[in-house]
Write an enzyme that holds these catalytic residues in place. Sequence first.
Site, PDB file in Angstrom:
ATOM      1  N   LYS A 116       0.815  -1.227   0.000  1.00 30.77           N
ATOM      2  CA  LYS A 116       0.000   0.000   0.000  1.00 30.77           C
ATOM      3  C   LYS A 116       0.846   1.273   0.000  1.00 30.77           C
ATOM      4  O   LYS A 116       0.412   2.303  -0.519  1.00 30.77           O
ATOM      5  CB  LYS A 116      -0.948  -0.016   1.201  1.00 30.77           C
ATOM      6  CG  LYS A 116      -1.862  -1.241   1.269  1.00 30.77           C
ATOM      7  CD  LYS A 116      -2.599  -1.488  -0.022  1.00 30.77           C
ATOM      8  CE  LYS A 116      -3.380  -2.795   0.029  1.00 30.77           C
ATOM      9  NZ  LYS A 116      -3.677  -3.332  -1.313  1.00 30.77           N
ATOM     10  N   GLU A 200      -2.630   7.937   7.569  1.00 28.63           N
ATOM     11  CA  GLU A 200      -3.497   8.748   6.704  1.00 28.63           C
ATOM     12  C   GLU A 200      -4.447   9.565   7.574  1.00 28.63           C
ATOM     13  O   GLU A 200      -4.871   9.099   8.638  1.00 28.63           O
ATOM     14  CB  GLU A 200      -4.360   7.862   5.802  1.00 28.63           C
ATOM     15  CG  GLU A 200      -3.665   7.152   4.684  1.00 28.63           C
ATOM     16  CD  GLU A 200      -4.638   6.322   3.857  1.00 28.63           C
ATOM     17  OE1 GLU A 200      -4.236   5.860   2.776  1.00 28.63           O
ATOM     18  OE2 GLU A 200      -5.785   6.091   4.297  1.00 28.63           O
ATOM     19  N   HIS A 235     -15.986  -4.536   7.053  1.00 24.91           N
ATOM     20  CA  HIS A 235     -15.257  -4.605   5.780  1.00 24.91           C
ATOM     21  C   HIS A 235     -15.737  -5.730   4.877  1.00 24.91           C
ATOM     22  O   HIS A 235     -15.085  -6.060   3.900  1.00 24.91           O
ATOM     23  CB  HIS A 235     -13.738  -4.726   6.019  1.00 24.91           C
ATOM     24  CG  HIS A 235     -13.217  -3.654   6.895  1.00 24.91           C
ATOM     25  ND1 HIS A 235     -13.261  -2.331   6.512  1.00 24.91           N
ATOM     26  CD2 HIS A 235     -12.707  -3.693   8.148  1.00 24.91           C
ATOM     27  CE1 HIS A 235     -12.776  -1.612   7.515  1.00 24.91           C
ATOM     28  NE2 HIS A 235     -12.439  -2.390   8.501  1.00 24.91           N
ATOM     29  N   ARG A 292      -7.848  -7.937  -9.328  1.00 22.67           N
ATOM     30  CA  ARG A 292      -8.585  -9.191  -9.563  1.00 22.67           C
ATOM     31  C   ARG A 292      -9.996  -8.842 -10.024  1.00 22.67           C
ATOM     32  O   ARG A 292     -10.414  -7.681  -9.921  1.00 22.67           O
ATOM     33  CB  ARG A 292      -8.655 -10.007  -8.270  1.00 22.67           C
ATOM     34  CG  ARG A 292      -9.507  -9.323  -7.224  1.00 22.67           C
ATOM     35  CD  ARG A 292      -9.676 -10.114  -5.942  1.00 22.67           C
ATOM     36  NE  ARG A 292     -10.664  -9.507  -5.082  1.00 22.67           N
ATOM     37  CZ  ARG A 292     -10.417  -8.532  -4.204  1.00 22.67           C
ATOM     38  NH1 ARG A 292      -9.188  -8.083  -4.051  1.00 22.67           N
ATOM     39  NH2 ARG A 292     -11.379  -7.992  -3.482  1.00 22.67           N
TER      40      ARG A 292
END
Length: 502
Positions: A116, A200, A235, A292
């Site tokens: 990331k 972040e 999530h 994907r």
Amino acid sequence: MIKKILIANRGEIAVRIMRTCREMNITTVAVYSEIDRSSMHVRYADEAYCIGSPVASESYLVIDKIIEAAKKSGADAIHPGYGFLSENAAFSERCKKEGIIFIGPDAYAITTMGDKITARKTMIAAGVSVVPGTTESIVDEDKALEIVKEIGVPVMIKASAGGGGKGMRLVKRIEDVIPSLRAAKSEAKAAFGNDAVYIEKYIASPHHIEFQILADKHGTVVHLFERECSVQRRHQKVIEESPSCLLTPEVRYKMGAAAVAAAKAVNYHSAGTIEFIVDDNLNYYFLEMNTRLQVEHPVTERVVGVDLVKEQINIANNLPLSFKQEDLMQSGHSIQCRIYAEDTDKNFMPCPGTIQHVREPHGFGVRIDGYVFEGFEIPLYYDPLIAKLIVWGKTREETISRMRRALYEYKITGIKTSIKFLARIMDNPVFISGNYNTHFIENNKNELFAKIEQDELHMDIAAMVAFFDYHTTFKKQEICTKKCLEMNEWKAYGRSAGMNRL
Ligand code: MV4
């Protein structure tokens, strides 16, 4: 040209991929673990190879076994589906080494977007907006504190090797930064073998909006518009729809261009998804790229009129995309509901078991991507997704009505499912208004979860205690640990349902 494809997956996505292969006169090869012997994808395929134990790490996740089956069957390509090895760079590389076409991106794109911090740096260089934060792994705690003071709390500490919500920590106070940093690093080390973390700015009340990408091997990249995926629980996406109610045509255009730039920055080919976080002022930020085909791809297929698996196979055959960006448009509205074998009123506990009876909805604008049938036993070893119900309508209102009707028709007996929970969402005024974000389920839980009778909850917990006692005495520790984890979840549920004396 590809003549035979091995599908290195199971369940609904394996069947879905085999359907497109059959339409393209491509022979299909299934791989299956012992417990999947009578599964739909094995019956549907032209050939099938057993690859071992039900435990995924001993079968569906073993690169050598997949390659061996591909060689034995003479498959000239492998489609990984989603999950399992679909974002495993070593698998993509191994296929290339063995001369087997991997229907997906190169290892470089998987690796770059899988890390990331590297992904963020690559996006910044490509001019794609990312959430304000750091672009290096945090090593110096004092420096970290300075950065947080600069961007302001709350912040998110994220594992560079994480993603999809794994390895994330919300920090609300300055005094919590250092301890949270240390905890996040050790969790990342334990979970991913890589303790790199970054920071972040936390985007409050975020929308999770993603753009579908298709890229051929000749430099053409197009987007197929957005999917709104904000109805999530821990999530785990529950409902996805396209178009998003939040976006204006201008923001849609800009985000589409950003998504195309992101894919070009990693020389992407095949299908991929660029995930954005969007705040209430329509500021959008790159979050992650999923290299994907995704579970929710059918809502895009339905609204744009493109078979994404067919496009992936054509791209793998080195064919140029048969359309340009200006040929693509969104037509109508589509919603997908994920049907899980779970008891949503008991903290979404997985409820495997044997399907007694299935009656699927049909009619105009209704698609089911599934794999279960009467007598099929849902195994505990894999994700409990049973099917995806995808509905289309000319307008969002018509689509919601049609989804409501389809969920009403959908009957599965023998196991608990999330159908009733999904129907409650379709009746929920906030969802119907379209004005919801990723806090939707949490903010509406009183309306969405059936009130379970206190004594019924008592009885269930008593039964769990008895079951746990039995396992403590007679079964192996890991089962007890698992039951204990479930027990803790139940206690947490009990407390949330007001059973404070648990
Ligand atoms: C965030 C965020 C807010 N601010 N990052 C969730 C999984 C992965 N795709 C990244 N995610 C988020 N990252 C910043 N800086 C909100 C999410 C997020 C989310 C976070 C907590 C609970 C549910 C969520 C659902 C979607 C996105």
